[in-house]
Structure formats: C-alpha cells, structure tokens
Design a protein around this motif. Structure first.
Motif, mmCIF file in Angstrom:
data_model
loop_
_atom_site.group_PDB
_atom_site.id
_atom_site.type_symbol
_atom_site.label_atom_id
_atom_site.label_comp_id
_atom_site.label_asym_id
_atom_site.label_seq_id
_atom_site.Cartn_x
_atom_site.Cartn_y
_atom_site.Cartn_z
ATOM 1 N N HIS A 105 2.289 1.717 -3.426
ATOM 2 C CA HIS A 105 1.226 2.173 -4.325
ATOM 3 C C HIS A 105 0.994 3.673 -4.147
ATOM 4 C CE1 HIS A 105 -2.925 2.518 -5.886
ATOM 5 N NE2 HIS A 105 -2.556 1.546 -6.707
ATOM 6 N N LEU A 153 -2.191 -6.350 -4.578
ATOM 7 C CA LEU A 153 -3.031 -6.023 -3.413
ATOM 8 C C LEU A 153 -4.366 -6.753 -3.502
ATOM 9 C CD1 LEU A 153 -2.346 -2.193 -3.110
ATOM 10 C CD2 LEU A 153 -1.870 -3.904 -1.359
ATOM 11 N N GLN A 154 -4.917 -6.864 -4.677
ATOM 12 C CA GLN A 154 -6.206 -7.539 -4.843
ATOM 13 C C GLN A 154 -6.102 -9.040 -4.595
ATOM 14 O OE1 GLN A 154 -7.397 -6.309 -8.773
ATOM 15 N NE2 GLN A 154 -8.454 -4.502 -8.007
ATOM 16 N N SER A 205 0.831 -1.214 0.000
ATOM 17 C CA SER A 205 0.000 0.000 0.000
ATOM 18 C C SER A 205 0.858 1.254 0.000
ATOM 19 C CB SER A 205 -0.922 -0.001 1.216
ATOM 20 O OG SER A 205 -1.855 -1.051 1.131
ATOM 21 N N LYS A 254 -1.372 -2.880 -7.679
ATOM 22 C CA LYS A 254 -2.814 -2.962 -7.439
ATOM 23 C C LYS A 254 -3.280 -4.414 -7.585
ATOM 24 C CE LYS A 254 -7.240 -1.300 -9.176
ATOM 25 N NZ LYS A 254 -7.895 -0.516 -10.214
ATOM 26 N N GLU A 255 -2.784 -5.103 -8.593
ATOM 27 C CA GLU A 255 -3.146 -6.504 -8.789
ATOM 28 C C GLU A 255 -2.648 -7.361 -7.639
ATOM 29 O OE1 GLU A 255 -1.477 -7.239 -12.643
ATOM 30 O OE2 GLU A 255 -3.219 -6.411 -13.685
ATOM 31 N N ASP A 263 1.642 6.782 -6.765
ATOM 32 C CA ASP A 263 0.603 7.783 -7.017
ATOM 33 C C ASP A 263 1.187 9.195 -6.935
ATOM 34 O OD1 ASP A 263 -1.955 7.210 -7.790
ATOM 35 O OD2 ASP A 263 -2.753 7.009 -5.771
ATOM 36 N N LYS A 302 2.919 3.977 -14.217
ATOM 37 C CA LYS A 302 1.546 3.472 -14.238
ATOM 38 C C LYS A 302 1.520 1.949 -14.322
ATOM 39 C CE LYS A 302 -0.622 7.615 -16.056
ATOM 40 N NZ LYS A 302 -1.378 8.223 -17.169
ATOM 41 N N LYS A 320 2.346 0.679 -10.902
ATOM 42 C CA LYS A 320 1.198 0.896 -10.025
ATOM 43 C C LYS A 320 0.131 -0.172 -10.276
ATOM 44 C CE LYS A 320 -2.309 4.289 -8.894
ATOM 45 N NZ LYS A 320 -2.930 5.537 -9.273
ATOM 46 N N LEU A 321 -0.107 -0.507 -11.536
ATOM 47 C CA LEU A 321 -1.082 -1.537 -11.873
ATOM 48 C C LEU A 321 -0.666 -2.896 -11.312
ATOM 49 C CD1 LEU A 321 -3.648 -2.420 -13.326
ATOM 50 C CD2 LEU A 321 -2.281 -2.664 -15.406
ATOM 51 N N LYS A 322 0.619 -3.221 -11.417
ATOM 52 C CA LYS A 322 1.098 -4.502 -10.874
ATOM 53 C C LYS A 322 0.904 -4.555 -9.358
ATOM 54 C CE LYS A 322 4.419 -5.657 -14.437
ATOM 55 N NZ LYS A 322 5.810 -5.951 -14.782
#
Length: 51
Positions: A13, A48-49, A10, A45-46, A17, A38, A41-43
């Motif tokens: 991330h 984290l999900q 987090s 985010k994935e 940002d 970007k 950041k996407l990696k």
C-alpha cells in the motif's frame, strides 16, 4: 502468519502511494496508469480492513 501478511499488504500500500505521488509529480502524468494504481491501492485498503 497474519502479522506478516498484514505487514506485506501495508508495504505494498505504501509502495503504491509512492508510485502515485511520483506519477502525479511528472509534468504529464499518465492518467491510465494513475487509475490502475489507485484501483490497486483501493483493493489493498479493502484487504487491510478485512483483517
């Protein structure tokens, strides 16, 4: 352990940002750098999900 990992992701991330926002605020943003940030950041985010 998982909580520490989640916090670290987090934080990274949020850092990305901030870097993206800073680059976008420049008079001539570096498009290549923005694309790289970007993608990172996407990696994150994935990741984290998945947790």
């Amino acid at each position: 352990m998982e909580s520490a990992h989640l916090s670290a992701l987090s934080a990274k991330h949020a850092g990305l940002d901030a870097r993206i926002a800073a680059e976008n605020s420049r008079p001539s943003p570096n498009d290549t750098l923005l694309a790289q940030l970007k993608k990172q950041k996407l990696k994150l985010k994935e990741a984290l999900q998945r947790l």
